[in-house]
Enzyme design. Structure first.
Site, short mmCIF file in Angstrom:
data_model
loop_
_atom_site.label_atom_id
_atom_site.label_comp_id
_atom_site.label_asym_id
_atom_site.label_seq_id
_atom_site.Cartn_x
_atom_site.Cartn_y
_atom_site.Cartn_z
N HIS A 436 20.09 -10.69 -0.06
CA HIS A 436 20.08 -11.24 -1.41
C HIS A 436 20.31 -10.12 -2.42
CE1 HIS A 436 15.93 -9.82 -0.97
NE2 HIS A 436 15.96 -9.66 -2.28
N SER A 438 19.68 -8.23 -6.22
CA SER A 438 18.75 -8.04 -7.33
C SER A 438 19.11 -6.72 -8.00
CB SER A 438 17.29 -8.07 -6.84
OG SER A 438 17.08 -7.07 -5.86
N HIS A 578 -10.98 3.89 5.79
CA HIS A 578 -10.02 3.39 4.81
C HIS A 578 -9.04 4.51 4.46
CE1 HIS A 578 -13.23 5.22 2.38
NE2 HIS A 578 -12.27 5.48 1.49
N SER A 580 -6.11 6.65 2.05
CA SER A 580 -5.69 7.15 0.75
C SER A 580 -5.19 8.58 0.96
CB SER A 580 -6.85 7.10 -0.26
OG SER A 580 -6.38 7.44 -1.54
#
Length: 895
Positions: A436, A438, A578, A580
């Site tokens: 597509h 854009s 987690h 980062s």
């Protein structure tokens, strides 16, 4: 060269010869030859010779001069006096820029009386800046050899065929799109070189060149050639390689003298048997025998049809179910495979200036291209469309990679990208596939390694530094999730320079991200190399810190006490749940988080200098540019011939994509109606690999009749970014905390303004002037005065392009030799008086300005005319057509 000499009957025309004149002439004037192209000051030497030994110089028959010479315009006026001249070479390319490329000469036009050189048989104007062929060339009755290669010609004159004696013509490396039909009238032409242009069609009249022995049409955009070429019975060599040919006429095989036919690198899928049988035909690089387009096939690059689009910044084209390949003038390529669009689809494209409000770069990203918008948005293609986008090669180390980034309307994402450097042009191209359309741009980012983490666990390591590993144990997640890893190496020298502390060291900076918002079910094990110079044998654990940074790198927290650290001889290993930023530091400092933040931000800043230069010929034209520190010297060297100004500003630091402003102060102002002008300041966006340059006109509202105006231009940040280091912010000087730098600008003293005196102008008295007509817009006397203020030292070139003779220009210059303003006014108003009844005089003035290299004045005239047209239309609508005469008067008054 030998062949051209034979054509002329002048084999030794360019030889050095022996010394035939004393003094200066002894080294360059030999018999009837004058070779000055080998001297950097050749024009000065010629003018001196012309003054001191005129009798000998006017007898010269062979003359060579470099068009890179700054005194060329002055010298050209003397050339028509060389009545015996047979060969004239005014080539550029005698100088190179700092990158080693040949510099084109400065020639854009020739004086009208150049056509008086009745004996001239050989003229070489290669490596110049001609956009049109000077009409005076068509008045050279003896011309046999004409070379205009490496210029910017878009077309040839319609009456080009009047050069009836021409035997050799080369227009290689121009921008020709078509040929006049009269080219077939060149009955004596033997060699025709039109290679590396933009020709799409050839006139049938080309087949009338019965004496032509060599025809070079290679490197154009030809999809077919006329059957009439089979009439060229004298043709020996025909060069058609590197075009877009899909067919060739079989009748070419009947040419009796043909000994070479080059059809390489075209789009030929079939070749007539008669041509295939020729022993001298060359066909490599064609998709012969292919029934389906192939993405890797030669010059066709997988297209059922090839569309060459001339527009650079915007335009549209149609794609059918058969597919096609589209090449834009800006270098962007598309390949639509057959079946990609089920119905005919109109594709629109435009190139946009990147705006940081919506082009969001991530930390350590570098923008390498403008933004390409493709419409319609959201249309799903049946097959992937391939896009090739050129970009500026990044000057970043190996830890960066180039990717195409696309915007979905809500967020930006990176596409799988391959990069390639073209062999010939050395330009870089990024290739991607999409379903597509854009918005698209090319960026350089930190190298990204990624993997899919299953429930069974896996291992991910960095390709930049394989010693950095992330280990996912079994049971770390229930559902597979995608994880990405990026590494930014930081040298010990960088750390020491920024912190001014030889005791601080750090490991490479590690960034981890995932596509899930849920923490891992089990701790993930991370291995980082110990900082440089630190090993497990000499490690002081009290000095080692594990830092965790937020996504924006704004805060760096010491989590050493929150994790279990293990050490080997070379590595530190710890566990997290987690993702980062993670950074391993070794320092005696207690509060290491502040130091890490400072270093992190410094790594994102670019050292730049500002320059403010004024055009030598027109000091009111100012060039402003923000240049990375390492590029300042090459940029200044490139501009020094046309501009002068103060030394660059002191070094300042800026972020990629940061906005800044330029404000003119202390008696200097700019046009506030510019779209890039905000509250009286020019807006810029700094991108380290794109040009941060603007050229504008400035004026002074104060009286400059008594003295020059000593003003300045200051540069300011748009706003202090939240992440800018404190000490960088504290270094701002002056009352404005956003101030970056200030450079002086000086506007020279003016004589009384020409439009302030209602009586005679500098001794000249002209009746009121209105050039043009009410419907298309007038140029009034006041408009001409405004234009005259811009002309400067270009007045002679402009006058010649307006049609004034050299003698007229010479007389104007002599009669007003003490006053440039009088010279300009006399030239401009004399022409205006002579042409006031000509309905096309305004368009001729615009054309003359463009041909003289003064596009800025041409734009100003067009703006005045457009304003007049608009006001005339408004007055027509307001008072009605029955009041036509009074409407014209009001339109004139408004202009």
């Amino acid at each position: 060269m030998q062949k051209m000499a034979e054509l002329l009957g002048l084999r030794d025309e360019c030889g050095e010869g022996t010394s035939g004149a004393p003094g200066l002439a002894g080294s360059c004037l030999a018999d009837n030859r004058l070779n000055l192209d080998v001297y950097p000051d050749g024009c000065r030497r010629f003018l001196q010779l012309f003054k001191e030994q005129r009798a000998e110089v006017v007898q010269v028959e062979f003359f060579r001069l470099s068009s890179n010479d700054c005194l060329l315009d002055t010298t050209l006026g003397s050339l028509p006096h060389l009545k015996h001249l047979k060969s004239l070479v005014l080539k550029g390319g005698h100088a190179r820029d700092e990158f080693g490329s040949y510099q084109h000469g400065s020639l854009t036009s020739l004086p009208p009386d150049f056509g008086n050189l009745r004996c001239l048989t050989h003229l070489d104007l290669s490596f110049n800046r001609f956009s049109t062929l000077p009409s005076c060339i068509l008045h050279l009755p003896s011309l046999r050899v004409l070379l205009v290669s490496h210029n910017s010609l878009v077309t040839l004159p319609e009456d080009f065929g009047c050069l009836s004696k021409l035997t050799f013509f080369s227009a290689m490396k121009n921008q020709l799109k078509d040929l006049p039909q009269s080219i077939g009238e060149l009955s004596m032409l033997q060699d025709l070189d039109l290679s590396e242009n933009a020709l799409e069609l050839l006139p049938e009249e080309l087949g009338n060149l019965h004496n032509c022995t060599e025809l070079d049409l290679s490197g154009n955009r030809l999809s077919s050639i006329p059957d009439s070429l089979a009439n060229l019975k004298s043709l020996r060599r025909l060069h058609l390689h590197s075009n877009l040919l899909v067919t060739v006429p079989a009748s070419l095989a009947s040419l009796p003298n043909l000994s070479r036919l080059d059809l390489q690198n075209n789009c030929l899928r079939a070749i007539p048997a008669e041509i295939q049988a020729l022993p001298f035909v060359h066909v490599r690089g064609n998709p012969l025998g292919e029934t389906e387009p192939s993405p890797q096939a030669g010059n066709c690059k997988a297209s059922a049809a090839v569309v060459i689009h001339p527009c650079i910044s915007s335009g549209s084209f149609t794609v059918t179910s058969e597919g096609c390949r589209v090449v834009l003038a800006c270098g962007i390529h598309f390949y639509f495979p057959p079946g990609a669009a089920s119905d005919p689809l109109r594709i629109s494209f435009r190139s946009l200036t990147p705006d940081p409000q919506w082009v969001k770069l991530r930390h350590h990203d570098v923008l390498l291209s403008s933004v390409l918008e493709l419409q319609p948005h959201g249309i799903q293609f049946q097959q992937e469309v391939q896009i090739w986008m050129p970009y500026i090669s990044p000057q970043t180390p190996h830890q960066h990679e180039v990717v195409v980034r696309t915007f979905s309307g809500q967020s930006w994402s990176d596409l799988r990208t391959t990069v390639k450097r073209k062999r010939k042009s050395k330009k870089c191209v990024a290739h991607c596939c999409v379903l597509h359309f854009s918005w698209f741009l090319v960026v350089s980012r930190l190298v990204q390694n990624e993997c899919k983490v299953p429930a069974e666990g896996t291992l991910l390591f960095s390709s930049v530094d394989p010693n950095i590993k992330v280990i996912f144990p079994p049971g770390v997640t229930k559902e597979p999730r995608s994880v990405k890893l990026q590494v930014l190496p930081v040298s010990a020298e960088e750390i020491q320079e920024i912190t001014a502390n030889a005791g601080c060291r750090a490991s490479p900076l590690l960034y981890l991200s995932q596509d899930s918002t849920v923490d891992f079910l089990k701790p993930v094990r991370i291995q980082l190399p110990l900082p440089p110079g630190v090993t497990g044998l000499n490690l002081d654990r009290s000095r080692l810190h594990i830092l965790h940074g937020d996504l924006e790198g704004q805060t760096w927290n010491d989590i050493t006490s929150e994790v279990v650290l293990e050490f080997t001889h070379l590595y530190a290993v710890f566990e997290v749940t987690h993702f980062s930023w993670y950074w391993l530091w070794y320092s005696t400092k207690t509060y290491i988080g502040g130091i890490a933040k400072k270093v992190y931000e410094r790594l994102r800043l670019y050292q730049v200098n500002f320059i403010a230069l004024q055009r030598k010929k027109d000091p009111e034209q100012v060039l402003l540019q923000c240049v990375p520190k390492h590029k300042v010297d090459p940029v200044l060297k490139k501009l020094q011939d046309r501009y002068r100004g103060p030394e660059p500003s002191d070094m300042v630091e800026m972020f990629e994509g940061e906005q800044f402003f330029a404000a003119f102060e202390r008696g200097i102002s700019i046009d506030m109606d510019r779209p890039d002008c905000v509250d009286g300041r020019l807006s810029f966006i700094f991108y380290s690999h794109l040009k941060n340059m603007k050229e504008i006109y400035v004026t002074s509202p104060v009286d400059r009749k008594g003295q020059a105006v000593k003003g300045q231009v200051s540069f300011y940040r748009g706003a202090v970014p939240d992440s800018i280091p404190e000490d960088a912010s504290r270094r701002r000087k002056g009352p404005d905390s956003l101030w970056l730098a200030t450079l002086p600008i000086k506007l020279p003293q003016l004589k009384p303004r020409w439009d302030e005196n209602p009586g005679p102008l500098y001794g000249f008295s002209f009746p009121p002037l209105n050039l043009g007509n009410a419907e298309t817009g007038y140029l009034t006397q006041a408009n001409l005065l405004s234009i005259a203020r811009r002309v400067g030292a270009d007045w002679q070139s402009i006058g010649l392009n307006l049609g004034l003779t050299y003698q007229q220009i010479e007389r104007i210059g002599y009669n007003n030799r003490e006053d440039l303003n009088k010279q300009i006014l006399n030239m401009l108003f004399s022409w205006a008086q002579q042409n006031s009844e000509d309905p096309d005089c305004v368009s001729k003035l615009i054309t003359a300005m463009k041909e003289s290299g003064r596009q800025d004045i041409a734009d100003e005239v067009e703006a005045i005319i457009e304003l007049g047209r608009q006001k005339y239309s408004e007055s027509i609508r307001r008072v009605g057509l029955e009041q036509e005469s009074s409407t014209e008067d009001s339109a004139i008054a408004m202009i």
